[in-house]
Each structure stands twice: as C-alpha cells, then as structure tokens.
Design a protein around this motif. Structure first.
Motif, PDB file in Angstrom:
ATOM      1  N   PRO A 157      -5.581 -12.567  31.485  1.00 54.99           N
ATOM      2  CA  PRO A 157      -4.114 -11.759  31.587  1.00 54.99           C
ATOM      3  C   PRO A 157      -3.422 -11.796  30.244  1.00 54.99           C
ATOM      4  O   PRO A 157      -2.808 -10.744  29.895  1.00 54.99           O
ATOM      5  N   TYR A 158      -3.779 -12.479  29.358  1.00 53.98           N
ATOM      6  CA  TYR A 158      -3.303 -12.476  28.105  1.00 53.98           C
ATOM      7  C   TYR A 158      -3.743 -11.092  27.158  1.00 53.98           C
ATOM      8  O   TYR A 158      -2.651 -10.501  26.499  1.00 53.98           O
ATOM      9  N   ASN A 159      -4.963 -10.593  27.260  1.00 56.19           N
ATOM     10  CA  ASN A 159      -5.594  -9.368  26.846  1.00 56.19           C
ATOM     11  C   ASN A 159      -4.923  -8.389  27.632  1.00 56.19           C
ATOM     12  O   ASN A 159      -4.905  -7.117  27.112  1.00 56.19           O
ATOM     13  N   GLY A 211      -5.462 -14.493  19.640  1.00 55.54           N
ATOM     14  CA  GLY A 211      -5.096 -15.834  20.349  1.00 55.54           C
ATOM     15  C   GLY A 211      -3.819 -15.920  20.255  1.00 55.54           C
ATOM     16  O   GLY A 211      -2.890 -15.743  19.569  1.00 55.54           O
ATOM     17  N   ASN A 212      -3.234 -16.576  21.522  1.00 48.16           N
ATOM     18  CA  ASN A 212      -1.844 -17.091  21.636  1.00 48.16           C
ATOM     19  C   ASN A 212      -1.496 -18.181  20.504  1.00 48.16           C
ATOM     20  O   ASN A 212      -2.145 -19.009  19.938  1.00 48.16           O
ATOM     21  N   SER A 213      -0.026 -17.925  20.058  1.00 47.20           N
ATOM     22  CA  SER A 213       0.463 -18.921  18.954  1.00 47.20           C
ATOM     23  C   SER A 213       0.327 -20.009  19.179  1.00 47.20           C
ATOM     24  O   SER A 213      -0.001 -20.941  18.291  1.00 47.20           O
ATOM     25  N   TYR A 214       0.659 -20.609  20.536  1.00 42.55           N
ATOM     26  CA  TYR A 214       0.974 -22.190  20.504  1.00 42.55           C
ATOM     27  C   TYR A 214      -0.500 -22.974  20.435  1.00 42.55           C
ATOM     28  O   TYR A 214      -0.607 -24.178  20.182  1.00 42.55           O
ATOM     29  N   TYR A 215      -1.819 -22.140  20.560  1.00 42.33           N
ATOM     30  CA  TYR A 215      -2.885 -22.552  20.416  1.00 42.33           C
ATOM     31  C   TYR A 215      -3.293 -23.092  18.944  1.00 42.33           C
ATOM     32  O   TYR A 215      -3.933 -23.919  18.620  1.00 42.33           O
ATOM     33  N   PHE A 216      -2.616 -22.299  18.128  1.00 42.89           N
ATOM     34  CA  PHE A 216      -2.820 -22.773  16.648  1.00 42.89           C
ATOM     35  C   PHE A 216      -2.080 -24.133  16.289  1.00 42.89           C
ATOM     36  O   PHE A 216      -2.703 -25.000  15.813  1.00 42.89           O
TER      37      PHE A 216
HETATM   38 FE    FE Z   1      -2.772 -20.287  27.543  1.00 44.42          FE
END
Ligand code: FE
Length: 332
Positions: A157-159, A211-216
């Motif tokens: 879904p993110y992509n 990648g999504n921001s919060y994963y950083f």
């Molecule tokens: Fe996530």
C-alpha cells in the motif's frame, strides 16, 4: 437528553450520562501506540475503550458482522485501507466542527467518512557514501542508478499510494515508463519491508531505497538497527517542485456503530493537541494537527515541502497504479 459533544473540553464539562460507558475499537495500529492514548481518553471521559487488534481482514470482518457489528471506531494506517472501508460502505460520516478545524482538508474525506490523524513521508534513503543528493522520485528511473535501488513490493500500500501520486502528477503513460525505468534499476527483486532495504544499503547491496519517515527514527532507536540507519541519509524528495509524497494513518466510524456518541468523542480526542503530541512522541510520525510539535528526533530531519494534493484525489488512481505495476512486471 443527549447533548451534542464538541471536543474534549466540552466532553469533560458534559455529564457523562449522555454517552455510553464503553466504546469498541478495531485497530490495525499496534498496542504500544494506541493503548496510552486510550488510557488518557478513559481518564478524561470515564468511557472504557475495548480494542480488537488485527493485522488484516478488518473489512471482511465488518462485512461478516453486518448490522450486529460491535465496532464503533476503526483505526488504520494508509489511505488505501481507509478508501477500501469507504468504498465497501462500511463507514458513516462524522459531522464535527472539532475535526474540521483540527485536520487539514487534504487529509480528510470529502464525505467526512474518514480523517487522517498522523502523516508520514515516503522518503528516499540514500547511502552516505553517495554524499548529499537532492533527489526526486522521478530520478529513481535515471539509468545512473542502474543496479543501485532496493525496494519492497511495488504492490505494498505505501508504494501503491506513491505510484498513484505519480499518476496524479504525470498521467498513466509517463508513470508506466517511470516504473519500467525504476524496475530496470533494481539491485534485486522487490522483497522485505522498508527497514530491510536500509539494511541492504548498509550491507552494500544497493545505494538507494524508498521508506516511510518514522522507520528512520525506529531504526535509530533500535540497538541492532542503528547501524543500518547510520549508513544512510533521509531525503525529502521533490522539494523544488510539488513536494514529498505524504500518506496518513487515520480513523473512521463504523457504519453500524452502537456507541456513536462515545465514538465521536474518542475520535475528537485523537485529534486533540494532547493526543497528537503523544502520536508524535511515541511513533515518530508527523502530527496532522497544525501547531503540534514534532518529536525532537523527527524535527532534527528538518522542514520540508509536502505534496498538497488531497489524498482522496491520489487514491482515485489506486486501481490504475496496480494495473501499471502489473504492466511493468514490477515485482517479477
Ligand atoms: Fe509502516
């Protein structure tokens, strides 16, 4: 007599006989994140929150339960999951000035069936060995990155949301060409999750990932994963033009919510300054409510411009995005 509730301050001042003593939540969001929020809500309102946590199958469950469903409030990540619930007729609109004021228009449904609570950027991570780069999503198709890009499935879904935003910006034909270009640049078949791609950069398998921001933030705070994060820079793409693609986590009220007034009070609480602050600190997401501070770590990544196209408009291209991903044989 049932009083109309407007916001938590009004809720606290209201006699609680007006609303049910319980509210039932179906959540794709994890316990560590939402339980502290619910505890605060219960403290303030006296309303007990019952939660069913799940990783998938929310729409199917609601359909199966039909009018007898106990679900009041639905919590999920990603615009596509909210749209799925909306399209299947599983939601009811919420009329709330509190929500209208707290949540920017681009992050809520036109028909008020869903509301964003937090935003997350779809960042491009680049190996530190590349130095500072100003990157656009379009650049991922540039042959100079041949063999250098890692990503999870295009159909995650993110992509899909990112591809949808590319269609909104460039149309389908251009986006197909872009997808074919990105695929030609992949270092390996799409696999794993967002953090796995940063791990791959750390291992030297590739130089660039999505990648999504919060994963950083999560990697930086994880003993084992910190070395992965240390190997990359977080980039906010398309700063010179339309801005970085942003997705949301959001909330909705179930069509047959048995405790609609309590549900509305809880949803309004989640958009309050207090709750938004908790989201920001606990999960390193961006609060959707203006004026709420980012966590210190998130703030250290700097300000950025985000694509201001309404998410509902982006989501309209979802089916086309899936079709193009098939045409480009992106995951194969
Ligand atoms: Fe996530």
């Amino acid at each position: 007599m049932i009083k109309k509730l407007i916001g938590l301050s009004a809720l606290i001042a209201t006699s609680f006989t007006a609303i049910a003593a319980e509210v039932n939540v179906y959540s794709y969001r994890q316990p560590f994140l939402v339980e502290p929020l619910f505890n605060e809500f219960t403290k303030a309102s006296g309303v007990k929150v019952n939660v069913v946590f799940a990783k998938k199958g929310m729409a199917e469950r609601l359909q199966r339960e039909g009018e007898l469903s106990p679900a009041d409030v639905l919590l999920t990540t990603d615009i596509s999951r909210l749209i799925e619930l909306q399209e299947k007729g599983l939601l009811q609109p919420i009329s709330s000035n509190t929500l209208e004021e707290a949540i920017p228009a681009q992050y809520q449904a036109d028909d008020n069936t869903w509301f964003g609570l937090t935003t997350r950027v779809r960042n491009v991570y680049t190996a530190k060995r590349l130095g500072d780069v100003a990157i656009n999503y379009e650049d991922l198709a540039d042959p100079k990155y041949k063999g250098k890009i890692c990503t999870r499935s295009g159909k995650h879904p993110y992509n899909v949301a990112l591809v949808s935003s590319m269609i909104a910006a460039h149309g389908e034909a251009e986006t197909l060409k872009w997808l074919e270009g990105v695929k030609a640049n992949l270092a390996r078949k799409p696999q794993g999750n967002d953090r796995g791609q940063v791990q791959a950069i750390h291992q030297g398998l590739c130089d660039v990932s999505l990648g999504n921001s919060y994963y950083f933030g999560k990697m930086i705070n994880d003993e084992k994963q910190k070395v992965w994060a240390d190997a990359v820079n977080i980039n906010f793409p398309n700063q010179e033009n339309r801005g970085a693609h942003v997705n949301i986590s959001g909330v909705a009220m179930a069509k047959h919510a048995p405790n609609a007034e309590s549900a509305k009070a809880l949803i309004e609480f989640l958009a309050s300054e207090q709750a938004q602050q908790m989201y920001a600190e606990t999960n390193m997401e961006y609060p959707v409510r203006e004026g709420v501070k980012r966590s210190e770590l998130v703030a250290s990544w700097g300000d950025f411009k985000s694509d201001n196209l309404p998410l509902e408009t982006i989501a309209k291209h979802r089916k086309a995005a899936l079709k193009l991903l098939d045409q480009a044989k992106f995951d194969l």
